[in-house]
Motif scaffolding. Structure first.
Motif, PDB file in Angstrom:
ATOM      1  N   UNK A 155       0.919  -2.401 -12.859  1.00  0.00           N
ATOM      2  CA  UNK A 155      -0.547  -2.471 -12.831  1.00  0.00           C
ATOM      3  C   UNK A 155      -1.091  -1.969 -11.503  1.00  0.00           C
ATOM      4  N   UNK A 156      -0.420  -2.380 -10.433  1.00  0.00           N
ATOM      5  CA  UNK A 156      -0.880  -1.951  -9.108  1.00  0.00           C
ATOM      6  C   UNK A 156      -0.787  -0.436  -8.965  1.00  0.00           C
ATOM      7  N   UNK A 157       0.326   0.127  -9.453  1.00  0.00           N
ATOM      8  CA  UNK A 157       0.501   1.592  -9.363  1.00  0.00           C
ATOM      9  C   UNK A 157      -0.602   2.304 -10.123  1.00  0.00           C
ATOM     10  N   UNK A 158      -0.882   1.788 -11.328  1.00  0.00           N
ATOM     11  CA  UNK A 158      -1.900   2.417 -12.160  1.00  0.00           C
ATOM     12  C   UNK A 158      -3.261   2.388 -11.450  1.00  0.00           C
ATOM     13  N   UNK A 159      -3.593   1.245 -10.912  1.00  0.00           N
ATOM     14  CA  UNK A 159      -4.871   1.111 -10.218  1.00  0.00           C
ATOM     15  C   UNK A 159      -4.911   2.023  -8.990  1.00  0.00           C
ATOM     16  N   UNK A 160      -3.795   2.053  -8.257  1.00  0.00           N
ATOM     17  CA  UNK A 160      -3.728   2.909  -7.074  1.00  0.00           C
ATOM     18  C   UNK A 160      -3.947   4.372  -7.458  1.00  0.00           C
ATOM     19  N   UNK A 161      -3.387   4.727  -8.595  1.00  0.00           N
ATOM     20  CA  UNK A 161      -3.526   6.113  -9.065  1.00  0.00           C
ATOM     21  C   UNK A 161      -4.995   6.432  -9.362  1.00  0.00           C
ATOM     22  N   UNK A 207     -16.202  10.049 -15.636  1.00  0.00           N
ATOM     23  CA  UNK A 207     -16.317   9.005 -16.653  1.00  0.00           C
ATOM     24  C   UNK A 207     -14.933   8.456 -16.996  1.00  0.00           C
ATOM     25  N   UNK A 208     -13.972   9.391 -17.042  1.00  0.00           N
ATOM     26  CA  UNK A 208     -12.613   9.007 -17.369  1.00  0.00           C
ATOM     27  C   UNK A 208     -12.027   8.018 -16.373  1.00  0.00           C
ATOM     28  N   UNK A 209     -12.204   8.308 -15.091  1.00  0.00           N
ATOM     29  CA  UNK A 209     -11.584   7.413 -14.106  1.00  0.00           C
ATOM     30  C   UNK A 209     -12.306   6.073 -14.037  1.00  0.00           C
ATOM     31  N   UNK A 210     -13.631   6.081 -14.210  1.00  0.00           N
ATOM     32  CA  UNK A 210     -14.354   4.810 -14.210  1.00  0.00           C
ATOM     33  C   UNK A 210     -13.881   3.934 -15.360  1.00  0.00           C
ATOM     34  N   UNK A 211     -13.746   4.528 -16.547  1.00  0.00           N
ATOM     35  CA  UNK A 211     -13.376   3.681 -17.681  1.00  0.00           C
ATOM     36  C   UNK A 211     -11.903   3.274 -17.602  1.00  0.00           C
ATOM     37  N   UNK A 212     -11.089   4.141 -16.997  1.00  0.00           N
ATOM     38  CA  UNK A 212      -9.684   3.775 -16.769  1.00  0.00           C
ATOM     39  C   UNK A 212      -9.612   2.557 -15.832  1.00  0.00           C
ATOM     40  N   UNK A 216       0.837  -1.201   0.000  1.00  0.00           N
ATOM     41  CA  UNK A 216       0.000   0.000   0.000  1.00  0.00           C
ATOM     42  C   UNK A 216       0.877   1.258   0.000  1.00  0.00           C
ATOM     43  N   UNK A 217       1.987   1.174   0.703  1.00  0.00           N
ATOM     44  CA  UNK A 217       2.893   2.319   0.747  1.00  0.00           C
ATOM     45  C   UNK A 217       3.605   2.482  -0.599  1.00  0.00           C
ATOM     46  N   UNK A 218       4.095   1.357  -1.136  1.00  0.00           N
ATOM     47  CA  UNK A 218       4.808   1.403  -2.422  1.00  0.00           C
ATOM     48  C   UNK A 218       3.913   1.952  -3.540  1.00  0.00           C
ATOM     49  N   UNK A 219       2.672   1.471  -3.570  1.00  0.00           N
ATOM     50  CA  UNK A 219       1.780   1.919  -4.652  1.00  0.00           C
ATOM     51  C   UNK A 219       1.277   3.333  -4.416  1.00  0.00           C
ATOM     52  N   UNK A 220       1.496   3.823  -3.242  1.00  0.00           N
ATOM     53  CA  UNK A 220       1.051   5.188  -2.973  1.00  0.00           C
ATOM     54  C   UNK A 220      -0.387   5.271  -2.507  1.00  0.00           C
ATOM     55  N   UNK A 221      -1.037   4.128  -2.343  1.00  0.00           N
ATOM     56  CA  UNK A 221      -2.434   4.160  -1.904  1.00  0.00           C
ATOM     57  C   UNK A 221      -2.544   4.699  -0.493  1.00  0.00           C
ATOM     58  N   UNK A 278      -7.635   4.954  -8.035  1.00  0.00           N
ATOM     59  CA  UNK A 278      -8.327   5.027  -6.742  1.00  0.00           C
ATOM     60  C   UNK A 278      -8.140   6.416  -6.115  1.00  0.00           C
ATOM     61  N   UNK A 279      -6.898   6.872  -6.154  1.00  0.00           N
ATOM     62  CA  UNK A 279      -6.574   8.152  -5.544  1.00  0.00           C
ATOM     63  C   UNK A 279      -7.323   9.291  -6.238  1.00  0.00           C
ATOM     64  N   UNK A 280      -7.359   9.196  -7.552  1.00  0.00           N
ATOM     65  CA  UNK A 280      -8.018  10.233  -8.341  1.00  0.00           C
ATOM     66  C   UNK A 280      -9.508  10.298  -7.991  1.00  0.00           C
ATOM     67  N   UNK A 281     -10.112   9.118  -7.876  1.00  0.00           N
ATOM     68  CA  UNK A 281     -11.531   9.081  -7.524  1.00  0.00           C
ATOM     69  C   UNK A 281     -11.733   9.676  -6.139  1.00  0.00           C
ATOM     70  N   UNK A 282     -10.843   9.344  -5.216  1.00  0.00           N
ATOM     71  CA  UNK A 282     -10.988   9.861  -3.852  1.00  0.00           C
ATOM     72  C   UNK A 282     -10.842  11.375  -3.801  1.00  0.00           C
ATOM     73  N   UNK A 283      -9.958  11.884  -4.599  1.00  0.00           N
ATOM     74  CA  UNK A 283      -9.724  13.330  -4.557  1.00  0.00           C
ATOM     75  C   UNK A 283     -10.714  14.115  -5.403  1.00  0.00           C
TER      76      UNK A 283
END
Ligand SMILES: Nc1nc2c(ncn2[C@@H]2O[C@H](COP(=O)(O)OP(=O)(O)O)[C@@H](O)[C@H]2O)c(=O)[nH]1
Ligand SMILES: [Mg+2]
Length: 457
Positions: free
Chosen positions: A422-428, A440-445, A310-315, A430-435
């Motif tokens: 892949x994990x980093x991308x997904x974490x990113x 539509x962009x983040x859902x489809x990503x 979780x720390x490495x991926x930045x989540x 998640x973060x974007x949605x939280x912030x």
């Protein structure tokens, strides 16, 4: 194009039909003679019928029927007419009811899929039915429904090879999409008429499978985005008097709502893959009684990413900095949860932030008590893991299986096995949605990432 699925009672005929035409409403039972009449089931893509399978009752008196056929010598070129004469003689009479019922579609031109259960030894008393089928002159193929250890497979293959064009091994209770395609591929060799029809069917089914996977990824992505943003608000009469009980109740309702969202997304996923029978059963389950409860301690123990990941991926970073631990945003704000205080003391805030499924801050402002969103860094990963595990179970389930869908969480979730990138991308995402909320962009990503993860399942 029609295929008649024939064989003795209780050998798995209805199971094969259910699996190949993706119909989980076909009656499959451990008791023999459940299927009494021939019934046609079409495999459709949209409104288009690709082919049909006809579920038939099992042979009952094959030796007697064969004896009747052989009363007088019949040259090979007249054998089909002789079977027709048999049908015309006994159809509607109390004798040979099942034989007539199963011969009907074949005499009308259906190709034959003969099903045997290779968990029992071969016996020559099967030969009467092989011969009757041979006399119809329709192209035929044998399917070994292998339920046992395969001890008798060689004997069966040798015997069936004498009468049928080909013998295939097929387990209707475990066949995934690829396995079903392999069977269709083999059915192409039954006749010249079958080939173009099955070629087209396979093409359409493959396209359909891809679009189902896409649809499933979107359903999952939308649910996760909604769940990580979800907050529940209730009006309060007296700002000073919000009791612990109220907060406890609110937390329960908050979690119940997310459980419900998850159930709905699962129902939608099951529907994408044509599972109708799963619906009602799941709806009846009490979420809190489930061993695989979304907010259960075990779930949070086995699924999601490790603290290090979780720390490495930045989540973790955003959640920790974003006021989860320091829950003093707004007027009166605090965390609840069973034994939170004690845990804070003994384990430190770090541990809590990673592993507490109840980490939703309360906020009280303008006579509204708000709970959520749930900020534990692992929350989206747990949702994703559970979603992916559910997908694995659906993809491994055939329409012949009955009963609850078993989702195995004890062996960990698939997200931990994804590549670092892949994990980093997904974490990113998640973060974007939280912030920034759900776009539509983040859902489809996220859907694209889920689709990629599914391919590795
Ligand atoms: N484990 C397992 N059980 C099977 C398989 N095929 C059939 N069965 C079981 O065998 C019984 C009879 O199956 P069914 O499809 O109704 O047979 P039918 O009478 O020939 O139509 C049911 O209890 C099925 O669950 C299989 O491939 N694997
Ligand atoms: Mg049956």
């Amino acid at each position: 194009m029609k295929f008649a699925v024939v064989g003795r009672s209780n050998k798995g005929k209805s199971s094969i039909v259910a699996t190949l035409v993706e119909n989980d409403e076909i009656l499959i039972a451990p008791t023999p003679r459940t299927t009494q009449i021939s019934q046609e089931f079409a495999l459709k893509v949209g409104e288009r019928t690709l082919f049909s399978l006809i579920d038939t009752p099992g042979f009952e008196e094959a030796p007697a029927a064969l004896e009747w056929l052989k009363q007088e010598p019949v040259p090979a070129h007249q054998r089909r007419q002789r079977v027709q004469a048999f049908y015309d003689t006994f159809q509607g009479s109390p004798r040979f009811t099942f034989e007539c019922e199963l011969l009907k579609p074949i005499l009308e031109g259906a190709a034959i899929l003969y099903v045997v259960d290779a968990s029992h030894p071969y016996r020559p008393n099967f030969e009467a039915e092989f011969e009757i089928l041979q006399w119809t002159g329709e192209p035929s193929l044998a399917l070994l429904n292998q339920t046992g250890d395969g001890r008798y497979v060689a004997d069966w293959q040798a015997a069936l090879g004498q009468y049928f064009r080909k013998t295939l091994i097929f387990n209707a209770h475990t066949a995934r999409f690829e396995e079903r395609m392999r069977i269709l591929e083999e059915l192409r060799f039954l006749s010249d008429a079958a080939r173009p029809i099955l070629d087209e069917a396979m093409e359409l089914l493959k396209t359909q499978h891809q679009s189902r996977l896409r649809a499933a990824s979107f359903i999952l992505a939308e649910f996760i985005c909604e769940a990580i943003l979800y907050r529940k608000k209730v009006p309060v009469k007296d700002e000073s008097g919000v009791s612990e009980q109220d907060k406890e109740r609110l937390l329960q309702e908050f979690q119940d709502h997310i459980r419900k969202m998850e159930r709905e997304s699962r129902r939608a996923l099951a529907q994408v893959f044509q599972f109708k029978g799963l619906d009602s059963e799941e709806a009846e389950l009490n979420p809190k009684a489930q061993p695989d409860d979304l907010f259960g301690r075990e779930t949070w123990e086995f699924l999601g990413l490790s603290r290090g990941e979780l720390i490495i991926t930045g989540t973790a970073a955003g959640a920790l900095a974003g006021g989860t631990i320091d829950a003093s945003v707004g007027g009166a704000s605090f965390m609840v949860g069973t034994g939170v205080g004690a845990m804070l003391g003994s384990l430190g805030t770090g541990y809590l932030a990673f592993s507490d499924p109840q980490l939703a801050g309360f906020k009280l402002a303008r006579r509204m008590l708000t709970i959520g969103p749930l900020k534990s860094p692992n929350f989206p990963w747990i949702l994703l893991d559970r979603g992916l595990l559910f997908m694995i179970s659906i993809l491994n389930r055939t329409h012949a299986q009955r009963g609850r869908l078993l989702v195995d969480e004890k062996h960990g979730g698939p997200t931990a096995r994804l590549s670092k990138t892949d994990k980093r991308m997904i974490a990113w995402v998640f973060q974007k949605v939280r912030w920034m909320g759900r776009t539509e962009g983040s859902t489809s990503r996220l859907a694209t990432e889920i689709r990629k993860a599914m391919e590795q399942l």
